[in-house]
Motif scaffolding. Structure first.
Motif, PDB file in Angstrom:
ATOM      1  N   ARG A   1     -79.055  40.287  26.115  1.00  0.00           N
ATOM      2  CA  ARG A   1     -79.927  39.195  25.535  1.00  0.00           C
ATOM      3  C   ARG A   1     -80.296  38.583  24.560  1.00  0.00           C
ATOM      4  O   ARG A   1     -81.032  37.717  24.585  1.00  0.00           O
ATOM      5  N   ASP A   2     -79.957  39.143  23.696  1.00  0.00           N
ATOM      6  CA  ASP A   2     -80.520  39.050  21.840  1.00  0.00           C
ATOM      7  C   ASP A   2     -79.777  37.295  21.499  1.00  0.00           C
ATOM      8  O   ASP A   2     -77.818  37.895  20.881  1.00  0.00           O
ATOM      9  N   ASP A   3     -81.131  36.590  21.491  1.00  0.00           N
ATOM     10  CA  ASP A   3     -80.112  35.059  20.845  1.00  0.00           C
ATOM     11  C   ASP A   3     -79.293  35.741  19.887  1.00  0.00           C
ATOM     12  O   ASP A   3     -77.993  34.972  18.653  1.00  0.00           O
ATOM     13  N   GLY A   4     -79.931  36.398  18.335  1.00  0.00           N
ATOM     14  CA  GLY A   4     -78.920  36.384  18.206  1.00  0.00           C
ATOM     15  C   GLY A   4     -77.245  36.856  18.402  1.00  0.00           C
ATOM     16  O   GLY A   4     -76.470  36.367  17.661  1.00  0.00           O
ATOM     17  N   ALA A   5     -77.340  37.615  19.021  1.00  0.00           N
ATOM     18  CA  ALA A   5     -75.551  38.343  19.115  1.00  0.00           C
ATOM     19  C   ALA A   5     -74.831  36.462  19.721  1.00  0.00           C
ATOM     20  O   ALA A   5     -73.516  36.904  19.664  1.00  0.00           O
ATOM     21  N   LEU A   6     -75.705  35.937  20.497  1.00  0.00           N
ATOM     22  CA  LEU A   6     -74.694  35.375  21.481  1.00  0.00           C
ATOM     23  C   LEU A   6     -74.551  34.078  20.616  1.00  0.00           C
ATOM     24  O   LEU A   6     -73.428  33.579  20.693  1.00  0.00           O
ATOM     25  N   GLU A   7     -75.585  34.078  19.887  1.00  0.00           N
ATOM     26  CA  GLU A   7     -75.279  32.677  18.916  1.00  0.00           C
ATOM     27  C   GLU A   7     -74.333  32.672  18.078  1.00  0.00           C
ATOM     28  O   GLU A   7     -73.092  32.194  17.447  1.00  0.00           O
ATOM     29  N   GLU A   8     -73.889  33.986  17.238  1.00  0.00           N
ATOM     30  CA  GLU A   8     -72.977  34.386  17.093  1.00  0.00           C
ATOM     31  C   GLU A   8     -72.028  34.468  16.787  1.00  0.00           C
ATOM     32  O   GLU A   8     -70.691  33.931  16.452  1.00  0.00           O
ATOM     33  N   VAL A   9     -71.120  34.896  18.655  1.00  0.00           N
ATOM     34  CA  VAL A   9     -70.875  34.940  18.902  1.00  0.00           C
ATOM     35  C   VAL A   9     -70.189  32.681  19.287  1.00  0.00           C
ATOM     36  O   VAL A   9     -69.266  32.997  19.341  1.00  0.00           O
ATOM     37  N   VAL A  10     -70.686  32.699  20.041  1.00  0.00           N
ATOM     38  CA  VAL A  10     -70.592  31.061  20.208  1.00  0.00           C
ATOM     39  C   VAL A  10     -70.154  29.925  18.670  1.00  0.00           C
ATOM     40  O   VAL A  10     -69.718  29.081  18.781  1.00  0.00           O
ATOM     41  N   ASP A  11     -71.144  30.486  17.841  1.00  0.00           N
ATOM     42  CA  ASP A  11     -70.205  30.268  16.350  1.00  0.00           C
ATOM     43  C   ASP A  11     -68.978  30.223  16.182  1.00  0.00           C
ATOM     44  O   ASP A  11     -68.611  29.821  15.074  1.00  0.00           O
ATOM     45  N   ARG A  12     -68.346  31.522  16.083  1.00  0.00           N
ATOM     46  CA  ARG A  12     -67.147  32.453  16.286  1.00  0.00           C
ATOM     47  C   ARG A  12     -66.821  31.388  16.875  1.00  0.00           C
ATOM     48  O   ARG A  12     -65.522  31.071  16.168  1.00  0.00           O
ATOM     49  N   VAL A  13     -66.504  30.734  17.979  1.00  0.00           N
ATOM     50  CA  VAL A  13     -66.189  30.489  19.167  1.00  0.00           C
ATOM     51  C   VAL A  13     -65.434  28.964  18.239  1.00  0.00           C
ATOM     52  O   VAL A  13     -64.725  28.028  19.233  1.00  0.00           O
ATOM     53  N   ILE A  14     -66.873  28.727  18.250  1.00  0.00           N
ATOM     54  CA  ILE A  14     -66.862  26.950  17.359  1.00  0.00           C
ATOM     55  C   ILE A  14     -65.873  26.345  16.961  1.00  0.00           C
ATOM     56  O   ILE A  14     -65.347  25.906  16.374  1.00  0.00           O
ATOM     57  N   ALA A  15     -65.541  27.148  16.055  1.00  0.00           N
ATOM     58  CA  ALA A  15     -64.660  27.781  14.381  1.00  0.00           C
ATOM     59  C   ALA A  15     -63.841  27.962  15.241  1.00  0.00           C
ATOM     60  O   ALA A  15     -62.980  27.251  14.668  1.00  0.00           O
ATOM     61  N   ALA A  16     -63.167  28.769  15.842  1.00  0.00           N
ATOM     62  CA  ALA A  16     -61.877  28.894  16.086  1.00  0.00           C
ATOM     63  C   ALA A  16     -61.196  27.639  16.505  1.00  0.00           C
ATOM     64  O   ALA A  16     -60.656  27.995  17.075  1.00  0.00           O
ATOM     65  N   ASN A  17     -62.288  26.951  17.352  1.00  0.00           N
ATOM     66  CA  ASN A  17     -61.695  25.591  18.438  1.00  0.00           C
ATOM     67  C   ASN A  17     -62.270  24.094  17.667  1.00  0.00           C
ATOM     68  O   ASN A  17     -63.208  23.737  18.760  1.00  0.00           O
TER      69      ASN A  17
END
Ligand code: ADP
Ligand code: MG
Ligand code: ZN
Length: 522
Positions: free
Chosen positions: A462-478
């Motif tokens: 639920r921590d937005d920061g943790a979710l944002e971090e994963v989202v950014d990583r996935v965008i960068a990888a694709n």
């Protein structure tokens, strides 16, 4: 003798069978009353006690012992009759049904024959109308009569638990003399292809009624409610099973499948018999009037004993018991004790819960009405209560051929737990798929939903920061997918959401992930 596997006989495909034949069914349901004492003596009726610890000269049939009728059992019989809209006999007797069987120490069963306590009623059941709704189907009740249960034989030393191949047999008379009510329908005509469904719905509705009357435990798997299913076929005259032409055709020869011990089995056994009899008739042979045994594992019936209508039981009125002669006042006073009729209660609950007809019927057939009621009382929404109870728990109860209430009790799934699970979803701690995993844990006996979620680490990030971090990583990888989304192909976001969920092992809220991705790329 080796254990036999019952493979069954030739069976015609159900649709083919229905094209040529019109099925007629008849249901005999035996209900053990949960009175504290037996029908004709003061022995206790507790289930599962030490064999032969609840017996006396009366229920052992010792010479000279005199029976006395259990007034409470007669009262329950009359209440059952009234709830089924039967007439109550103003005067009736018990009769001796004479036959020898080791688990029946008197050499006769005290029953009722041509003078049942209740007769001529009906029970309305709901079935699928084939157009997304339900239709009321009326099952006529021939009679409800009082009798006593037999003892139980235990065959020891063989492979199958049956008498064939056993070294010796033990007899337990604890059950001998427990009050039984046998409820018999008139031949149920006009059900057509829905005959198996009507059979199941009838037993389910009757069970609901008996539970509301609080006269029996109605546990099919423990034998406190048992069903014999009669089935016959007659030639089909046209498309309408209730057409005058069809109703004019004489009934065919019936078979009686004994002791079918779950709702699902009632439906399966009737369906199987329809297919089997259609194959017999289709081959030019005749159906034998016989009892048949249902085999839960293979889903077939096999021949029992040939049974003529004139089985000579040498019935005669029981000389040791006085006739039962309730006054009109007694009967009317009992009528006042009837519970809200289940059909009315069901309509009231359906309205409160805002279920469609089909949803309500599924809930009823699953035996989940009381569970859902308690779950809603514990704070869950009606929709969530239905969803959880009719999901995994129902599936597993079905697979084990036990009713949902018993299953839930055994694994420790309470209405309060289901409400707690729903609260965890509503509070945003779990999404649907995590909640399903939590339920798995509860069903495995790992504790309450909160305990399981804590122990298994199941919780949405639920921590937005943790979710944002994963989202950014996935965008960068694709980068290719990201480019598509930037070009306006929003549906491509699905692939990225999938990646995010995978990285977080399902512990993300998909809606929230999607919003973040689109926010970054638009
Ligand atoms: P039995 O003593 O053989 O058990 P019952 O009268 O107790 O007889 O019950 C017979 C059941 O079978 C009843 O429910 C009755 O309606 C039903 N029945 C009778 N004839 C037929 C038939 N031809 N086809 C289907 N069911 C039938
Ligand atoms: Mg019978
Ligand atoms: Zn006794």
């Amino acid at each position: 003798m080796a254990a036999t596997t019952h493979l069954g006989d030739a069976v015609l495909d159900y649709d083919d069978a229905l094209e040529h034949y019109d099925p007629v069914i008849g249901l005999e349901v035996h209900v053990e009353l949960h009175t504290a004492t037996k029908m004709f003596c003061g022995c206790a009726t507790t289930f599962g006690t030490e064999p032969n610890s609840q017996v006396c000269p009366v229920c052992l049939g010792l010479p000279g012992a005199l029976p006395v009728v259990n007034a409470k059992a007669v009262e329950s019989a009359m209440r059952i009759g009234l709830a089924l809209d039967c007439e109550i006999a103003s005067w009736c007797r018990f009769a001796r049904k004479n036959y020898f069987y080791p688990d029946m120490p008197k050499n006769f069963q005290t029953s009722q024959y041509d003078e049942p306590i209740a007769f001529g009623g009906h029970l309305d059941v709901e079935v699928d109308d084939g157009a997304g709704g339900v239709e009321v189907f009326r099952v006529e009740i021939e009679r409800a009569h009082m009798e006593e249960d037999t003892g139980k034989s235990l065959h020891v030393g063989g492979a199958t638990g049956r008498i064939h191949g056993a070294d010796h047999s033990l007899v337990d008379y604890n059950r001998a003399g427990i009050p039984l009510i046998e409820i018999v329908t008139r031949p149920v005509v006009g059900a057509g292809r829905r005959a198996p469904e009507v059979a199941k719905a009838y037993v389910a509705t009757l069970r609901e009624l008996l539970r509301a009357l609080d006269v029996s435990d109605v546990k099919m798997e423990q034998g406190s409610m048992r069903c014999d299913a009669n089935v016959s076929l007659r030639p089909r005259t046209g498309a309408d099973p209730r057409g005058a032409d069809q109703l004019a055709v004489p009934l065919g020869t019936r078979t009686e499948t004994k002791n079918v011990n779950s709702l699902r089995s009632v439906e399966r056994a009737v369906r199987y018999e329809i297919g089997r009899q259609a194959a017999v008739l289709g081959a030019g042979a005749s159906v034998l009037q016989e009892t048949r045994h249902w085999h839960e594992d293979t889903g077939v019936t096999t021949a029992g004993r040939i049974k003529s209508d004139a089985d000579d039981y040498r019935y005669f009125p029981e000389p040791d018991l006085v006739p039962v002669a309730p006054t009109r006042e007694t009967v009317e006073a009992l009528r006042q004790t009837l519970p809200e009729p289940p059909a009315e209660r069901r309509r009231r609950l359906q309205l409160d819960w805002a279920y469609s007809d089909l949803e309500m019927r599924d809930v009823l057939n699953a035996g989940a009405v009381e569970l859902i009621e308690a779950t809603v009382t514990s704070g869950a929404s009606a929709a969530a209560a239905r969803k959880w109870w009719l999901g995994e728990p129902s599936r597993r109860a079905n697979a084990e051929a036990v009713d949902l209430v018993s299953y839930a009790r055994r694994v420790g799934l309470t209405p309060a737990y289901v409400a707690e699970l729903d609260a965890l979803v509503t509070a945003g701690r779990l999404n649907d798929s995590l909640a399903r995993q939590v339920l798995d844990g509860v069903l495995a006996g790992e504790g309450s939903p909160t305990e399981v979620a804590d122990a298994r680490g199941l919780e949405l990030v639920r921590d937005d920061g943790a979710l944002e971090e994963v989202v950014d990583r996935v965008i960068a990888a694709n980068p290719d997918v990201a480019a598509k989304i930037r070009d306006g192909k929003v549906q491509a976001a699905g692939a990225l959401i999938g990646q995010v969920m995978k990285e977080l092992k399902g512990r993300a809220d998909a809606g929230q992930a999607r919003a973040l991705i689109l926010d970054r790329l638009q």
